[in-house]
Design an enzyme around this catalytic site. Structure first.
Site, PDB file in Angstrom:
ATOM      1  N   GLU A   1     -17.402   7.219  -4.339  1.00  0.00           N
ATOM      2  CA  GLU A   1     -18.116   7.045  -5.611  1.00  0.00           C
ATOM      3  C   GLU A   1     -19.690   7.322  -5.251  1.00  0.00           C
ATOM      4  OE1 GLU A   1     -17.308   2.888  -6.303  1.00  0.00           O
ATOM      5  OE2 GLU A   1     -15.091   3.345  -6.113  1.00  0.00           O
ATOM      6  N   ASN A   2     -20.045   7.341  -4.213  1.00  0.00           N
ATOM      7  CA  ASN A   2     -21.498   7.178  -3.886  1.00  0.00           C
ATOM      8  C   ASN A   2     -22.212   8.332  -3.158  1.00  0.00           C
ATOM      9  OD1 ASN A   2     -22.183   4.399  -4.729  1.00  0.00           O
ATOM     10  ND2 ASN A   2     -20.492   4.102  -3.253  1.00  0.00           N
TER      11      ASN A   2
ATOM     12  N   GLY B   1     -13.314   6.307   1.561  1.00  0.00           N
ATOM     13  CA  GLY B   1     -14.191   5.281   2.239  1.00  0.00           C
ATOM     14  C   GLY B   1     -14.121   5.280   3.656  1.00  0.00           C
TER      15      GLY B   1
ATOM     16  N   ASP C   1       0.679  -1.250  -0.149  1.00  0.00           N
ATOM     17  CA  ASP C   1       0.071   0.108   0.187  1.00  0.00           C
ATOM     18  C   ASP C   1       0.911   1.256  -0.011  1.00  0.00           C
ATOM     19  OD1 ASP C   1      -2.067  -1.796   0.355  1.00  0.00           O
ATOM     20  OD2 ASP C   1      -3.185  -0.621   1.771  1.00  0.00           O
TER      21      ASP C   1
ATOM     22  N   ASP D   1     -20.450   4.991   9.831  1.00  0.00           N
ATOM     23  CA  ASP D   1     -20.994   4.803   8.259  1.00  0.00           C
ATOM     24  C   ASP D   1     -21.602   5.913   7.859  1.00  0.00           C
ATOM     25  OD1 ASP D   1     -21.621   2.040   6.719  1.00  0.00           O
ATOM     26  OD2 ASP D   1     -22.558   3.712   6.331  1.00  0.00           O
TER      27      ASP D   1
ATOM     28  N   ARG E   1     -23.484   6.296   5.496  1.00  0.00           N
ATOM     29  CA  ARG E   1     -24.973   6.339   5.018  1.00  0.00           C
ATOM     30  C   ARG E   1     -25.998   6.860   6.506  1.00  0.00           C
ATOM     31  NH1 ARG E   1     -23.884   1.123   1.975  1.00  0.00           N
ATOM     32  NH2 ARG E   1     -22.547   0.875   3.692  1.00  0.00           N
TER      33      ARG E   1
ATOM     34  N   GLY F   1     -16.193   3.823  -1.284  1.00  0.00           N
ATOM     35  CA  GLY F   1     -17.411   3.823  -1.225  1.00  0.00           C
ATOM     36  C   GLY F   1     -18.111   5.181  -0.890  1.00  0.00           C
TER      37      GLY F   1
HETATM   38  P1  ADP Z   1     -13.285   0.729   3.378  1.00  0.00           P
HETATM   39  O1  ADP Z   1     -12.951  -0.194   2.387  1.00  0.00           O
HETATM   40  O2  ADP Z   1     -12.425   1.756   4.095  1.00  0.00           O
HETATM   41  O3  ADP Z   1     -14.031  -0.096   4.428  1.00  0.00           O
HETATM   42  P2  ADP Z   1     -15.210   1.413   1.618  1.00  0.00           P
HETATM   43  O4  ADP Z   1     -14.831   2.022   0.344  1.00  0.00           O
HETATM   44  O5  ADP Z   1     -16.329   0.098   1.473  1.00  0.00           O
HETATM   45  O6  ADP Z   1     -14.567   1.428   2.815  1.00  0.00           O
HETATM   46  O7  ADP Z   1     -16.571   2.666   2.028  1.00  0.00           O
HETATM   47  C1  ADP Z   1     -17.335   2.501   3.088  1.00  0.00           C
HETATM   48  C2  ADP Z   1     -18.048   3.721   3.208  1.00  0.00           C
HETATM   49  O8  ADP Z   1     -18.803   3.912   2.071  1.00  0.00           O
HETATM   50  C3  ADP Z   1     -19.144   3.669   4.358  1.00  0.00           C
HETATM   51  O9  ADP Z   1     -18.986   4.917   5.120  1.00  0.00           O
HETATM   52  C4  ADP Z   1     -20.496   3.789   3.583  1.00  0.00           C
HETATM   53  O10 ADP Z   1     -21.458   4.610   4.215  1.00  0.00           O
HETATM   54  C5  ADP Z   1     -20.111   4.492   2.492  1.00  0.00           C
HETATM   55  N1  ADP Z   1     -21.117   4.038   1.171  1.00  0.00           N
HETATM   56  C6  ADP Z   1     -21.245   3.215   0.585  1.00  0.00           C
HETATM   57  N2  ADP Z   1     -22.357   3.283  -0.476  1.00  0.00           N
HETATM   58  C7  ADP Z   1     -22.802   4.595   0.002  1.00  0.00           C
HETATM   59  C8  ADP Z   1     -24.057   5.284  -0.565  1.00  0.00           C
HETATM   60  N3  ADP Z   1     -24.600   4.822  -1.567  1.00  0.00           N
HETATM   61  N4  ADP Z   1     -24.257   6.511  -0.304  1.00  0.00           N
HETATM   62  C9  ADP Z   1     -23.319   7.030   0.627  1.00  0.00           C
HETATM   63  N5  ADP Z   1     -22.221   6.382   1.484  1.00  0.00           N
HETATM   64  C10 ADP Z   1     -22.010   5.169   0.978  1.00  0.00           C
END
Ligand code: ADP
Length: 336
Positions: free
Chosen positions: A331-332, A207, A147, A280, A282, A328
């Site tokens: 992207e979202n 994320g 990393d 989280d 969300r 996460g």
């Molecule tokens: P890591 O790999 O560091 O555990 P991720 O890249 O999987 O993290 O991201 C997790 C985060 O992305 C969480 O806080 C989750 O709430 C957020 N997340 C995932 N999908 C959505 C969405 N549709 N809207 C808002 N936040 C989201």
């Protein structure tokens, strides 16, 4: 060539079998609760997820189960192990010793062990995966992908901390960065999209863990994570940058040990610490929708630190051709 890619955590293991010619994923999956009871989610390409609960007392058993899935008569994607040409392992911390991915030898394993001081949970888990694969797939070439290596191009004034210089020389205390594979991938992809490589990019991996990098012509010149991933941005449960004296002040007030303080700063801070509700994003967004003031504050702080870093890197790079968001939240989440 078919390459098995393994990302080994202390109680979980993610894997993908990739065809390097087509870059397609032939199968992927996740082993969870290793050392507890064991849960497997396996998904061959184009098929539904298969969930099961085989006993997984250790990582070697888990990798054995993965191999069984990949070679299974009904749902397998290869006839036998012989079709797999190499294994790639994600290793979190490569210190200053590793500046690129490398073939795993006994010497490399020893050096990864030495880097474990900076990633005490992650590096040993990665090595458990390496050793298990060595036993189950003897003779197969294995590569360590770190990393940290993508950030090894930072100039010295960006990575040395302004504390007594001998701490850098004697203890290796400096900025190493993390999420390097993600920053490298998205910046390379962005350059492909732009159709040129003489670009200035700011890549935001947002994320649960979050970091931002400044990338000039494909080379990392600065990044927000530090000695450990708890630097730079505010994250799901990590505090990121703040006045270092807060740490010593609160240790005295709480009369807590360094380990207890580490837990507070890494697992009880960030979105979780401010909202008092969740790490989280969300849940934070849901809290904002119903007017929870601490969720609103958490979100504002979170966004503010992202803006700070983008602004800083924009100036450092002398402009910017593109800002890339991934992971996460990146992207979202519209709020970020
Ligand atoms: P890591 O790999 O560091 O555990 P991720 O890249 O999987 O993290 O991201 C997790 C985060 O992305 C969480 O806080 C989750 O709430 C957020 N997340 C995932 N999908 C959505 C969405 N549709 N809207 C808002 N936040 C989201």
């Amino acid at each position: 060539m078919k390459i098995l890619v393994i990302n080994c955590g202390s109680s979980s293991l993610k894997y993908q079998l990739i065809d390097s010619e087509t870059e397609s994923v032939l199968a992927k999956g996740l082993c969870e609760r290793i050392g507890i009871d064991g849960a497997l989610t396996h998904q061959p390409a184009g098929k539904d997820k298969i969930k099961s609960t085989p006993a997984m007392p250790d990582h070697k058993t888990a990798i054995g189960i993965v191999i069984d899935q990949l070679t299974d008569k009904e749902n397998g994607v290869v006839e036998s192990l012989d079709e797999i040409g190499a294994v790639g392992h994600r290793i979190v911390h490569g210190g200053e010793k590793f500046t690129k991915s490398c073939l795993i030898t006994d010497e490399v394993i020893k050096e990864v062990e030495e880097c474990s001081v900076f990633a005490p949970l992650h590096n040993p888990a990665g090595l458990i995966g390496v050793r298990a694969c060595q036993e189950l797939m003897p003779g197969l070439p294995m590569v360590a992908v770190f990393d940290t290596t993508f950030h090894q191009t930072m100039p010295k004034e960006k990575y040395v901390y302004p504390i007594p210089y001998e701490y850098y020389k004697k203890y290796g205390v400096r900025k190493y960065g993390a999420h390097g594979t993600s920053h490298k991938y998205v910046s390379t992809r962005m350059n492909e999209i732009l159709g040129r490589y003489n670009t200035k990019l700011i890549t935001c991996h947002i994320g649960n863990g979050a970091s931002i990098s400044a990338i000039n012509e494909g080379v990392c010149v600065n990044t927000s994570m530090g000695l450990t991933p708890n630097a730079g941005l505010m994250m799901g449960s990590r505090c990121g940058d703040m006045d270092a004296t807060v740490v010593t002040y609160m240790m005295r007030e709480l009369e807590c040990t360094p380990e207890e303080m580490d837990t507070i700063l890494n697992k009880q801070s960030g979105l979780l610490g401010i909202s008092g509700l969740s790490s989280d994003s969300r849940d934070i967004e849901d809290g904002m929708k119903i007017g929870n003031p601490r969720c609103t504050l958490a979100q504002k702080m979170f966004t503010n630190r992202i803006i700070d870093h983008i602004a800083k890197y924009y100036v450092e790079l002398g402009g910017c051709d593109a800002i890339v968001f991934t992971a996460g939240i990146g992207e979202n989440s519209i709020h970020t």
